[in-house]
Design an enzyme around this catalytic site. Structure first.
Site, PDB file in Angstrom:
ATOM      1  N   LYS A   1       0.778  -1.097   0.002  1.00  0.00           N
ATOM      2  CA  LYS A   1       0.020  -0.057   0.058  1.00  0.00           C
ATOM      3  C   LYS A   1       0.788   1.347  -0.119  1.00  0.00           C
ATOM      4  CE  LYS A   1      -4.467   1.111   0.131  1.00  0.00           C
ATOM      5  NZ  LYS A   1      -5.601   0.378  -0.214  1.00  0.00           N
TER       6      LYS A   1
ATOM      7  N   ASP B   1      -7.045   4.206  -4.317  1.00  0.00           N
ATOM      8  CA  ASP B   1      -7.601   4.097  -3.233  1.00  0.00           C
ATOM      9  C   ASP B   1      -8.415   5.408  -3.052  1.00  0.00           C
ATOM     10  OD1 ASP B   1      -8.024   2.222  -0.682  1.00  0.00           O
ATOM     11  OD2 ASP B   1      -7.140   4.066  -0.025  1.00  0.00           O
TER      12      ASP B   1
HETATM   13  P1  NDP Z   1     -12.974   7.762  -2.739  1.00  0.00           P
HETATM   14  O1  NDP Z   1     -11.748   8.613  -2.537  1.00  0.00           O
HETATM   15  O2  NDP Z   1     -13.648   7.415  -4.084  1.00  0.00           O
HETATM   16  O3  NDP Z   1     -13.990   8.053  -1.914  1.00  0.00           O
HETATM   17  C1  NDP Z   1     -14.383   8.022  -0.398  1.00  0.00           C
HETATM   18  C2  NDP Z   1     -15.431   8.639   0.216  1.00  0.00           C
HETATM   19  O4  NDP Z   1     -15.262   8.399   1.807  1.00  0.00           O
HETATM   20  C3  NDP Z   1     -15.671   9.742  -0.037  1.00  0.00           C
HETATM   21  O5  NDP Z   1     -17.061   9.958  -0.253  1.00  0.00           O
HETATM   22  C4  NDP Z   1     -15.077  10.740   1.200  1.00  0.00           C
HETATM   23  O6  NDP Z   1     -15.814  11.921   1.180  1.00  0.00           O
HETATM   24  C5  NDP Z   1     -15.373   9.484   2.190  1.00  0.00           C
HETATM   25  N1  NDP Z   1     -14.226   9.736   3.225  1.00  0.00           N
HETATM   26  C6  NDP Z   1     -12.892   9.557   2.934  1.00  0.00           C
HETATM   27  N2  NDP Z   1     -12.391   9.931   4.019  1.00  0.00           N
HETATM   28  C7  NDP Z   1     -13.294  10.025   5.129  1.00  0.00           C
HETATM   29  C8  NDP Z   1     -13.396  10.122   6.452  1.00  0.00           C
HETATM   30  N3  NDP Z   1     -12.237  10.416   7.002  1.00  0.00           N
HETATM   31  N4  NDP Z   1     -14.478  10.543   7.047  1.00  0.00           N
HETATM   32  C9  NDP Z   1     -15.502  10.382   6.460  1.00  0.00           C
HETATM   33  N5  NDP Z   1     -15.939  10.014   5.167  1.00  0.00           N
HETATM   34  C10 NDP Z   1     -14.414   9.971   4.433  1.00  0.00           C
HETATM   35  O7  NDP Z   1     -12.299   6.487  -2.172  1.00  0.00           O
HETATM   36  P2  NDP Z   1     -12.755   4.920  -2.485  1.00  0.00           P
HETATM   37  O8  NDP Z   1     -14.151   4.738  -2.589  1.00  0.00           O
HETATM   38  O9  NDP Z   1     -12.016   4.199  -3.386  1.00  0.00           O
HETATM   39  O10 NDP Z   1     -12.417   4.100  -1.039  1.00  0.00           O
HETATM   40  C11 NDP Z   1     -13.410   3.957  -0.024  1.00  0.00           C
HETATM   41  C12 NDP Z   1     -12.778   2.867   1.111  1.00  0.00           C
HETATM   42  O11 NDP Z   1     -12.822   1.680   0.125  1.00  0.00           O
HETATM   43  C13 NDP Z   1     -11.588   3.115   1.736  1.00  0.00           C
HETATM   44  O12 NDP Z   1     -11.622   2.419   2.900  1.00  0.00           O
HETATM   45  C14 NDP Z   1     -10.623   2.377   0.632  1.00  0.00           C
HETATM   46  O13 NDP Z   1      -9.348   1.844   1.354  1.00  0.00           O
HETATM   47  C15 NDP Z   1     -11.443   1.136   0.350  1.00  0.00           C
HETATM   48  N6  NDP Z   1     -11.144   0.126  -0.907  1.00  0.00           N
HETATM   49  C16 NDP Z   1     -11.200   0.873  -2.161  1.00  0.00           C
HETATM   50  C17 NDP Z   1     -10.979   0.067  -3.283  1.00  0.00           C
HETATM   51  C18 NDP Z   1     -10.889   0.581  -4.386  1.00  0.00           C
HETATM   52  O14 NDP Z   1     -11.184  -0.272  -5.531  1.00  0.00           O
HETATM   53  N7  NDP Z   1     -11.144   1.720  -4.713  1.00  0.00           N
HETATM   54  C19 NDP Z   1     -10.620  -1.351  -2.939  1.00  0.00           C
HETATM   55  C20 NDP Z   1     -10.878  -1.955  -1.819  1.00  0.00           C
HETATM   56  C21 NDP Z   1     -11.112  -1.131  -0.636  1.00  0.00           C
HETATM   57  P3  NDP Z   1     -14.874  12.979   0.719  1.00  0.00           P
HETATM   58  O15 NDP Z   1     -15.426  13.273  -0.628  1.00  0.00           O
HETATM   59  O16 NDP Z   1     -15.468  14.369   1.957  1.00  0.00           O
HETATM   60  O17 NDP Z   1     -13.299  13.196   1.008  1.00  0.00           O
END
Ligand code: NDP
Length: 444
Positions: free
Chosen positions: A124, A164
């Site tokens: 990561k 991510d």
């Molecule tokens: P994105 O950046 O596309 O979206 C993240 C979302 O979560 C946004 O809506 C963001 O809000 C919100 N968010 C981020 N940090 C926080 C926080 N501290 N508190 C509240 N809301 C928060 O990321 P992903 O959708 O790719 O990832 C989401 C999760 O899924 C993570 O845990 C990631 O590790 C996991 N994941 C992702 C994969 C992938 O293929 N992308 C694969 C496996 C797991 P805002 O817009 O306000 O920042």
């Protein structure tokens, strides 16, 4: 192995990394029994070698903003374990990123990748750079500066990063462009690429779709499915959007989505048209979820998460530790029957205990969200073959990988009373494959 002692040693050697300690503690607690059936593991000090990353790169990233001012951020890559394949895992750009968070994610990734049945090790990386509020030109300059350093540590057969939080198609494209220029090579060094230059169909959808496929397998064990079920989703990024899309396709009703400022609650359900609006809002205009409530006239709760709302299913898809013990108790009191994690480690240890004590269906991220890295693995295969598969072919493979992971969790996690402990199932299944590969490769 004495799990308590291993953990104490890690805390002493690597203080101030609470998320890393939390992830290790969860795994040790569930694999201890299986591990101790293999004295050869202990003799090879396998557990320490598996908990401590192979190596960590840490570097300064310097870039110029639109005002001509010079900015610095930290960059990292944690190469955790490559016993079963090249290092593989996403890149996170978010102001909260630090080494401890990336070590937890790389540790989890090793078990997750093992579960997928594809040949991928765990890694990561990321930076405390936040793309939010930055212009395209600033994001591009940052990505290029980041890759100038990272580029020397990765390669299509060494370490293959992906997206991510904060890293989507735009950022992957900019990083790929710089890597290509640096190496004078067009290779599959990153996954999540644009479809025109080696990306796989279904990769953007994979994590969300995969989580819902996993959920469907869990629901099947209770003789039910998603039709007519109400669903809470947190987040509104990549994972949340495609989770919502698949829930809708399978007849569920999505009541909530959120971002880091708050959540929206739509009692009529977020339908296809409203989801299209969210996708446009978040992916094109990079707006805030609050704007949904203004447009559709529904409830918006600032500074809160959606877990106090009543629903049948919860699919956390934002970030780590977003469901605490109190949230979990509220969900259970409101009759939630299944929690399946799209995000990595969104439930605190206390929340997990609440779900398991209540004997509801609970799937940890390392099993339920493995669809993303699985399709990344399929992207690597397509790049090596210099072919691209149809969306249907990739989706079918994703589906069968998620079924397979579910079966493995049931195999290793079914307790005497018939309750499936998916945490234990995922950890033991993921661990055994990596452990056997490490043993076969000697002390390296
Ligand atoms: P994105 O950046 O596309 O979206 C993240 C979302 O979560 C946004 O809506 C963001 O809000 C919100 N968010 C981020 N940090 C926080 C926080 N501290 N508190 C509240 N809301 C928060 O990321 P992903 O959708 O790719 O990832 C989401 C999760 O899924 C993570 O845990 C990631 O590790 C996991 N994941 C992702 C994969 C992938 O293929 N992308 C694969 C496996 C797991 P805002 O817009 O306000 O920042």
């Amino acid at each position: 192995m004495d799990a308590k002692k291993v953990l104490e040693d890690l805390k002493r050697r690597f203080p101030n990394e609470p998320e890393y300690h939390q992830a290790v503690e969860e795994v040790l607690g569930t694999i201890e029994e299986e591990y101790n059936k293999h004295p050869e593991f202990e003799k090879a000090n396998l557990i320490e070698r598996l908990c401590i990353p192979d190596r960590v790169y840490q570097f300064r990233v310097t870039w110029m903003d639109d005002k001509g001012q010079i900015q610095t951020n930290m960059g990292y890559r944690v190469q955790h374990n490559n016993a079963i394949g090249p290092y593989k895992g996403g890149i996170r750009f978010h102001s909260s990123v630090n080494l401890g968070i990336l070590k937890f994610l790389a540790f989890e990734q090793t078990f997750k990748n093992s579960l997928t049945t594809l040949p991928m090790g765990g890694a990561k990386g990321g930076s405390d750079f936040s793309p939010r509020g930055k212009s395209n030109a600033e994001v591009m300059r940052f990505c290029q500066a980041f890759m100038l350093e990272l580029g020397r540590h990765i390669g299509p057969d060494i370490d293959v990063p992906a997206g991510d939080i904060g890293v989507g198609g735009r950022e992957v494209g900019y990083m790929f462009g710089m890597y290509k220029k640096l190496t004078r090579e067009f290779s599959g060094v990153l996954t999540g690429k644009g479809i025109e230059f080696g990306g796989s169909l279904i990769r953007p959808e994979a994590t969300g779709y995969g989580n819902v496929y996993f959920l469907m397998e869990m629901l099947k064990t209770k003789g039910t499915d998603l039709k007519g079920k109400t669903v809470l989703i947190s987040g509104s990024g990549n994972v949340a959007q495609y989770t919502a899309e698949k829930v809708l396709q399978l007849g569920g009703k999505v009541l909530t989505m959120s971002d880091s400022n708050g959540y929206i609650y739509d009692p009529d359900g977020i339908d296809r048209e409203k989801l299209d609006y969210i996708m446009e809002l978040k992916n094109l205009y990079r707006g805030r979820i609050r704007e949904y409530a203004e447009k559709y006239g529904c409830k918006y709760v600032e500074g809160a998460r959606p877990w106090g709302e009543k629903a049948d299913i919860a699919l956390p898809s934002a970030t780590q530790n977003e469901i605490n013990g109190d949230d979990a108790r509220k969900l259970v009191a409101n009759g939630v029957m299944a929690v399946s994690e799209g995000a990595n480690m969104p439930s605190t240890p206390e929340a997990i205990r609440v779900f398991q004590d209540a004997k509801i269906l609970y799937a940890p991220g390392k099993a339920a969200n493995a669809g993303g890295v699985s399709v990344s693995g399929l992207e690597m295969s397509q790049n090596s073959e210099r072919l691209s598969w149809t969306a249907e072919e990739v989706d079918n493979r994703l589906h069968s990988i998620m079924e397979n992971i579910h079966q493995n969790c049931v195999k290793y996690g079914t307790e005497p009373d018939g309750y499936v402990n998916y945490v234990k199932g995922a950890n033991v299944a993921g661990f055994m494959k990596v452990a056997k590969a490490m043993m076969a490769q000697g002390i390296v």
